[in-house]
Design an enzyme around this catalytic site. Structure first.
Site, PDB file in Angstrom:
ATOM      1  CG  ASN A  34      35.928  16.939  44.995  1.00  0.00           C
ATOM      2  OD1 ASN A  34      35.443  17.755  44.188  1.00  0.00           O
ATOM      3  ND2 ASN A  34      36.466  17.310  46.134  1.00  0.00           N
ATOM      4  CB  SER A 126      43.698  34.000  41.379  1.00  0.00           C
ATOM      5  OG  SER A 126      42.884  35.133  41.631  1.00  0.00           O
ATOM      6  CE1 TYR A 150      41.064  33.435  44.312  1.00  0.00           C
ATOM      7  CE2 TYR A 150      40.783  31.104  44.801  1.00  0.00           C
ATOM      8  CZ  TYR A 150      40.988  32.127  43.896  1.00  0.00           C
ATOM      9  OH  TYR A 150      41.112  31.836  42.558  1.00  0.00           O
ATOM     10  CE  LYS A 154      43.559  29.510  42.980  1.00  0.00           C
ATOM     11  NZ  LYS A 154      43.506  28.271  42.173  1.00  0.00           N
ATOM     12  CG  PHE A 219      28.764  44.782  46.509  1.00  0.00           C
ATOM     13  CD1 PHE A 219      29.281  43.564  46.056  1.00  0.00           C
ATOM     14  CD2 PHE A 219      27.558  44.768  47.193  1.00  0.00           C
ATOM     15  CE1 PHE A 219      28.611  42.358  46.302  1.00  0.00           C
ATOM     16  CE2 PHE A 219      26.876  43.579  47.445  1.00  0.00           C
ATOM     17  CZ  PHE A 219      27.399  42.375  46.992  1.00  0.00           C
TER      18      PHE A 219
HETATM   19  C1  WQD Z   1      33.522  42.252  40.411  1.00  0.00           C
HETATM   20  C2  WQD Z   1      32.980  43.647  40.696  1.00  0.00           C
HETATM   21  C3  WQD Z   1      32.314  43.991  42.960  1.00  0.00           C
HETATM   22  C4  WQD Z   1      28.966  41.123  42.848  1.00  0.00           C
HETATM   23  C5  WQD Z   1      36.801  37.625  42.523  1.00  0.00           C
HETATM   24  C6  WQD Z   1      38.006  36.934  43.112  1.00  0.00           C
HETATM   25  C7  WQD Z   1      38.917  36.491  41.989  1.00  0.00           C
HETATM   26  C8  WQD Z   1      38.143  35.613  41.050  1.00  0.00           C
HETATM   27  C9  WQD Z   1      36.979  36.420  40.474  1.00  0.00           C
HETATM   28  C10 WQD Z   1      38.244  33.291  41.613  1.00  0.00           C
HETATM   29  C11 WQD Z   1      33.470  44.242  41.999  1.00  0.00           C
HETATM   30  C12 WQD Z   1      31.109  44.090  42.028  1.00  0.00           C
HETATM   31  C13 WQD Z   1      30.064  41.896  42.514  1.00  0.00           C
HETATM   32  C14 WQD Z   1      27.712  41.762  43.113  1.00  0.00           C
HETATM   33  C15 WQD Z   1      28.736  43.885  42.708  1.00  0.00           C
HETATM   34  N1  WQD Z   1      37.666  34.473  41.724  1.00  0.00           N
HETATM   35  N2  WQD Z   1      29.946  43.258  42.441  1.00  0.00           N
HETATM   36  N3  WQD Z   1      27.651  43.125  43.032  1.00  0.00           N
HETATM   37  O1  WQD Z   1      35.887  40.409  43.374  1.00  0.00           O
HETATM   38  O2  WQD Z   1      36.893  41.172  41.152  1.00  0.00           O
HETATM   39  O3  WQD Z   1      37.195  38.814  41.885  1.00  0.00           O
HETATM   40  O4  WQD Z   1      36.151  36.796  41.587  1.00  0.00           O
HETATM   41  O5  WQD Z   1      39.115  32.946  40.867  1.00  0.00           O
HETATM   42  O6  WQD Z   1      40.001  35.773  42.512  1.00  0.00           O
HETATM   43  O7  WQD Z   1      38.716  37.869  43.907  1.00  0.00           O
HETATM   44  O8  WQD Z   1      34.963  39.582  41.151  1.00  0.00           O
HETATM   45  O9  WQD Z   1      32.696  39.360  40.254  1.00  0.00           O
HETATM   46  O10 WQD Z   1      33.017  39.271  42.776  1.00  0.00           O
HETATM   47  O11 WQD Z   1      33.281  41.458  41.571  1.00  0.00           O
HETATM   48  O12 WQD Z   1      28.634  45.130  42.657  1.00  0.00           O
HETATM   49  O13 WQD Z   1      26.667  41.096  43.433  1.00  0.00           O
HETATM   50  O14 WQD Z   1      31.553  43.573  40.789  1.00  0.00           O
HETATM   51  O15 WQD Z   1      32.243  44.987  43.972  1.00  0.00           O
HETATM   52  O16 WQD Z   1      33.648  45.642  41.819  1.00  0.00           O
HETATM   53  P1  WQD Z   1      36.244  40.118  41.959  1.00  0.00           P
HETATM   54  P2  WQD Z   1      33.416  39.846  41.461  1.00  0.00           P
END
Ligand code: WQD
Length: 339
Positions: A34, A126, A150, A154, A219
């Site tokens: 979509n 996931s 989320y 799943k 973060f």
């Molecule tokens: C990775 C690491 C953050 C952004 C999520 C979902 C998962 C999948 C993948 C969908 C962490 C750090 C991140 C930033 C940072 N999504 N970070 N600065 O949270 O492991 O997984 O995305 O399928 O289901 O839960 O991935 O890439 O957001 O974070 O420091 O701007 O990078 O704290 O340690 P995450 P992420």
């Protein structure tokens, strides 16, 4: 035998890489999308890579009539379901949207599949279904305890699949739990193109490298990891789609339900990824240390043994390749796909 594979969400990040791989494997993918989180230009890029323009049907998986027409028009043999919303933050502010898109949508899809006697199904799940078990190395026996909507959506779909299989054991189902998909096709023609400000780390880093973002917010650097920043099991999208192809080969329409984690078994911290990306791109990635993000775990990765045992699959690509391929995509498409 040419297998007609319905790929819902087939113009999305992972879906588009799957469509390319299916064409290369001599199969006949049919994209149903979509375009709520992707652009039609992706189809042109798939054609540029493979020399074949995949069939595209525009629609929403919650639209039962549209799906019934699709199954009436095409001799679909199996379905890979990527369609869905995947932003953790959005799932907390708009749970109804997530349960509608992800859960209701998949139920409608399964109902239509059943009506047309199509029972081979690969589901994009996931690692967020595991939540926080109190340890870092997950496997498929790690308790399911999602901590955001989320992951809950799943988990709910997985339950629908498990209960459906229990009642009707002639289904052929693969539940694939992704860890952290990153990277891009090595042509640089398709890749991850998030709407707006990227939630995820890798696309944010690559947008800093190409000059779209000023600096990265890290973060938290007070986690119990090698350098204090969050560690994750990043998996190249090409390895991920290879795992789907292996799942299709194992399923082959034979009644079964298998569940595997798709990850490398390794883990990389935020600052290690920044360093690897600087090496791959030759660009400096400025960053600032910020407070931890709510809901984040310090570190998690998977034991990849079961995928190897059941699918004969292991990840082949390392962090360097993930960064090189991401950078090539981002350099060639600084603003992402054209409208
Ligand atoms: C990775 C690491 C953050 C952004 C999520 C979902 C998962 C999948 C993948 C969908 C962490 C750090 C991140 C930033 C940072 N999504 N970070 N600065 O949270 O492991 O997984 O995305 O399928 O289901 O839960 O991935 O890439 O957001 O974070 O420091 O701007 O990078 O704290 O340690 P995450 P992420």
């Amino acid at each position: 035998m040419k297998k007609h594979i319905l790929v819902t969400g087939g113009t999305g990040y992972i879906g588009s890489h799957m469509v390319v791989r299916l064409i290369e494997a001599g199969m006949e993918p049919i994209i149903f999308d979509n375009f709520s989180n992707s652009k039609p230009a992706v189809v042109d890029r798939i054609e540029m890579i493979t020399g074949k323009r995949p069939t595209l049907v525009r629609g929403d998986i919650r639209d039962e009539k549209a799906l019934e027409k699709l199954f009436a028009d095409f001799p679909i043999d199996a379905v890979i379901n990527f369609a869905g919303r995947k932003a953790v933050g959005e799932s907390e502010t708009d749970p109804l949207l997530y349960f509608s898109y992800n859960v209701e949508g998949t139920i409608v899809l399964l109902r239509v599949m059943k009506k047309f006697g199509v029972k081979e199904f690969v589901f994009s799940s996931s690692a967020t279904v595991y939540g926080d078990p109190g340890y870092d190395e997950f496997d498929e026996n790690t308790p399911l305890a999602p901590i955001n909507n989320y992951g809950l959506s799943k988990w709910m779909i997985e339950e629908v699949l498990r209960k459906t299989f229990k009642a009707e054991p002639d289904w052929s189902i693969a539940i694939l739990r992704y860890f952290n998909p990153v990277g891009a096709h090595e042509s640089g023609l398709i890749g991850e193109d998030p709407n707006g400000i990227p939630n995820n780390l890798m696309p944010f880093i690559s947008q800093v490298a190409v000059g779209r973002r000023a600096s990265l917010k890290v973060f938290g650097n007070d986690y119990p990891t090698r350098d204090g920043t969050g560690a994750r099991d990043y998996i190249h999208v090409q390895d991920l789609v290879e795992g789907h192809l292996d799942a299709l080969r194992v399923l082959d329409g034979k009644p079964q339900l298998l569940t595997v984690n798709l990850g490398t078994g390794g883990n990389t911290t935020v600052l290690e990824l920044v360093k690897a990306f600087e090496k791959a791109s030759g660009k400096h990635i400025p960053y600032e240390i910020c407070p931890r993000r709510a809901g984040d775990k310090a570190a998690y990765w998977t034991n990849p043994e079961l995928a190897k045992k059941l699918l004969g699959w292991t990840a082949k690509r390392g962090i360097e390749k993930m960064c090189e391929d991401t950078w090539r995509w981002q350099q060639m498409n600084p603003e992402g796909y054209p409208d």
